[in-house]
Design a protein around this motif. Structure first.
Motif, PDB file in Angstrom:
ATOM      1  N   ALA A 111       0.838  -1.205   0.000  1.00  0.00           N
ATOM      2  CA  ALA A 111       0.000   0.000   0.000  1.00  0.00           C
ATOM      3  C   ALA A 111       0.876   1.260   0.000  1.00  0.00           C
ATOM      4  O   ALA A 111       0.587   2.217  -0.737  1.00  0.00           O
ATOM      5  CB  ALA A 111      -0.939   0.000   1.203  1.00  0.00           C
ATOM      6  N   ASP A 112       1.941   1.269   0.791  1.00  0.00           N
ATOM      7  CA  ASP A 112       2.871   2.403   0.803  1.00  0.00           C
ATOM      8  C   ASP A 112       3.540   2.571  -0.560  1.00  0.00           C
ATOM      9  O   ASP A 112       3.719   3.692  -1.049  1.00  0.00           O
ATOM     10  CB  ASP A 112       3.939   2.236   1.883  1.00  0.00           C
ATOM     11  N   TYR A 113       3.926   1.452  -1.161  1.00  0.00           N
ATOM     12  CA  TYR A 113       4.571   1.489  -2.476  1.00  0.00           C
ATOM     13  C   TYR A 113       3.616   2.054  -3.527  1.00  0.00           C
ATOM     14  O   TYR A 113       4.002   2.911  -4.331  1.00  0.00           O
ATOM     15  CB  TYR A 113       5.052   0.086  -2.856  1.00  0.00           C
ATOM     16  N   LEU A 114       2.365   1.600  -3.516  1.00  0.00           N
ATOM     17  CA  LEU A 114       1.385   2.121  -4.469  1.00  0.00           C
ATOM     18  C   LEU A 114       1.149   3.618  -4.260  1.00  0.00           C
ATOM     19  O   LEU A 114       1.013   4.371  -5.235  1.00  0.00           O
ATOM     20  CB  LEU A 114       0.056   1.375  -4.342  1.00  0.00           C
ATOM     21  N   ALA A 115       1.105   4.060  -3.017  1.00  0.00           N
ATOM     22  CA  ALA A 115       0.924   5.492  -2.744  1.00  0.00           C
ATOM     23  C   ALA A 115       2.099   6.297  -3.292  1.00  0.00           C
ATOM     24  O   ALA A 115       1.898   7.375  -3.867  1.00  0.00           O
ATOM     25  CB  ALA A 115       0.772   5.720  -1.241  1.00  0.00           C
ATOM     26  N   MET A 116       3.313   5.772  -3.156  1.00  0.00           N
ATOM     27  CA  MET A 116       4.486   6.456  -3.682  1.00  0.00           C
ATOM     28  C   MET A 116       4.422   6.536  -5.213  1.00  0.00           C
ATOM     29  O   MET A 116       4.674   7.588  -5.800  1.00  0.00           O
ATOM     30  CB  MET A 116       5.761   5.729  -3.255  1.00  0.00           C
ATOM     31  N   ILE A 117       4.056   5.433  -5.857  1.00  0.00           N
ATOM     32  CA  ILE A 117       3.947   5.414  -7.320  1.00  0.00           C
ATOM     33  C   ILE A 117       2.863   6.388  -7.771  1.00  0.00           C
ATOM     34  O   ILE A 117       3.054   7.138  -8.739  1.00  0.00           O
ATOM     35  CB  ILE A 117       3.649   3.986  -7.827  1.00  0.00           C
ATOM     36  N   GLN A 118       1.726   6.395  -7.091  1.00  0.00           N
ATOM     37  CA  GLN A 118       0.639   7.295  -7.477  1.00  0.00           C
ATOM     38  C   GLN A 118       1.057   8.752  -7.309  1.00  0.00           C
ATOM     39  O   GLN A 118       0.752   9.587  -8.158  1.00  0.00           O
ATOM     40  CB  GLN A 118      -0.624   7.006  -6.664  1.00  0.00           C
ATOM     41  N   ASP A 119       1.792   9.066  -6.238  1.00  0.00           N
ATOM     42  CA  ASP A 119       2.279  10.424  -6.025  1.00  0.00           C
ATOM     43  C   ASP A 119       3.233  10.829  -7.147  1.00  0.00           C
ATOM     44  O   ASP A 119       3.165  11.948  -7.662  1.00  0.00           O
ATOM     45  CB  ASP A 119       2.968  10.517  -4.660  1.00  0.00           C
ATOM     46  N   ARG A 120       4.106   9.921  -7.541  1.00  0.00           N
ATOM     47  CA  ARG A 120       5.040  10.195  -8.638  1.00  0.00           C
ATOM     48  C   ARG A 120       4.276  10.443  -9.943  1.00  0.00           C
ATOM     49  O   ARG A 120       4.578  11.373 -10.685  1.00  0.00           O
ATOM     50  CB  ARG A 120       6.005   9.020  -8.796  1.00  0.00           C
ATOM     51  N   ARG A 121       3.258   9.637 -10.208  1.00  0.00           N
ATOM     52  CA  ARG A 121       2.442   9.823 -11.416  1.00  0.00           C
ATOM     53  C   ARG A 121       1.698  11.156 -11.383  1.00  0.00           C
ATOM     54  O   ARG A 121       1.623  11.853 -12.398  1.00  0.00           O
ATOM     55  CB  ARG A 121       1.447   8.675 -11.557  1.00  0.00           C
ATOM     56  N   ASP A 122       1.145  11.497 -10.232  1.00  0.00           N
ATOM     57  CA  ASP A 122       0.436  12.774 -10.101  1.00  0.00           C
ATOM     58  C   ASP A 122       1.370  13.937 -10.398  1.00  0.00           C
ATOM     59  O   ASP A 122       0.990  14.895 -11.080  1.00  0.00           O
ATOM     60  CB  ASP A 122      -0.172  12.919  -8.705  1.00  0.00           C
ATOM     61  N   ASN A 123       2.600  13.872  -9.889  1.00  0.00           N
ATOM     62  CA  ASN A 123       3.574  14.931 -10.149  1.00  0.00           C
ATOM     63  C   ASN A 123       3.958  14.992 -11.619  1.00  0.00           C
ATOM     64  O   ASN A 123       4.113  16.079 -12.175  1.00  0.00           O
ATOM     65  CB  ASN A 123       4.817  14.758  -9.282  1.00  0.00           C
TER      66      ASN A 123
ATOM     67  N   MET B  83      -0.553   0.294 -13.155  1.00  0.00           N
ATOM     68  CA  MET B  83       0.002   0.296 -11.799  1.00  0.00           C
ATOM     69  C   MET B  83       0.569  -1.095 -11.507  1.00  0.00           C
ATOM     70  O   MET B  83       0.065  -2.098 -12.032  1.00  0.00           O
ATOM     71  CB  MET B  83      -1.082   0.635 -10.771  1.00  0.00           C
ATOM     72  N   PRO B  84       1.609  -1.182 -10.676  1.00  0.00           N
ATOM     73  CA  PRO B  84       2.173  -2.492 -10.338  1.00  0.00           C
ATOM     74  C   PRO B  84       1.187  -3.319  -9.516  1.00  0.00           C
ATOM     75  O   PRO B  84       0.302  -2.785  -8.858  1.00  0.00           O
ATOM     76  CB  PRO B  84       3.422  -2.154  -9.535  1.00  0.00           C
ATOM     77  N   ASP B  85       1.357  -4.632  -9.586  1.00  0.00           N
ATOM     78  CA  ASP B  85       0.577  -5.513  -8.718  1.00  0.00           C
ATOM     79  C   ASP B  85       1.546  -6.252  -7.798  1.00  0.00           C
ATOM     80  O   ASP B  85       2.759  -6.183  -7.992  1.00  0.00           O
ATOM     81  CB  ASP B  85      -0.334  -6.443  -9.514  1.00  0.00           C
ATOM     82  N   PRO B  86       1.041  -6.936  -6.791  1.00  0.00           N
ATOM     83  CA  PRO B  86       1.947  -7.572  -5.814  1.00  0.00           C
ATOM     84  C   PRO B  86       2.959  -8.540  -6.424  1.00  0.00           C
ATOM     85  O   PRO B  86       4.060  -8.688  -5.898  1.00  0.00           O
ATOM     86  CB  PRO B  86       0.991  -8.302  -4.870  1.00  0.00           C
TER      87      PRO B  86
END
Length: 113
Positions: A14-26, A43-46
């Motif tokens: 969940a933390d990793y997905l939040a980081m990826i989403q933040d990077r995409r938003d930027n 998005m990546p999956d487990p």
């Protein structure tokens, strides 16, 4: 001493997905509005994510176990489970097959005799 890999736990993923989403938003925020939006892919999956686990000499697992990806619930390097672990690691990926040797044109092969 070896290091090995394990799957991410649910909170780690969940933390990793939040980081990826933040990077995409930027990236989308900084993208040139006169150009097509960047293709960010899925998005990546487990199954795409692992975490490295490091061991010292007192907490090392076997080389065979270290060569495989462990479950997110793996207890290694808990001393009570060493030199093994509490999970069934994923099987090692099959090696890529050898490529076929190309056939040379007959005119390139020297005649014997």
């Amino acid at each position: 001493m070896v290091q090995w890999q394990r799957r991410l736990t649910d909170p780690e993923f969940a933390d990793y997905l939040a980081m990826i989403q933040d990077r995409r938003d930027n990236l989308l925020l900084l993208a040139d509005p006169d150009q097509p939006p960047p293709d960010l892919g899925p998005m990546p999956d487990p199954a795409d994510c692992t975490r490295s686990v490091y061991a010292c000499a007192q907490h090392a697992i076997t080389l065979d176990a270290a060569a495989r990806v462990h479950a997110k619930t793996c207890t290694a390097p808990a001393k009570s489970d060493l030199p093994g672990c509490s999970c069934a690691p994923e099987p090692v990926a099959a090696p890529d097959p050898e490529p076929e040797r190309p056939q040379l044109p007959q005119s390139w092969i020297p005649e014997e005799g």
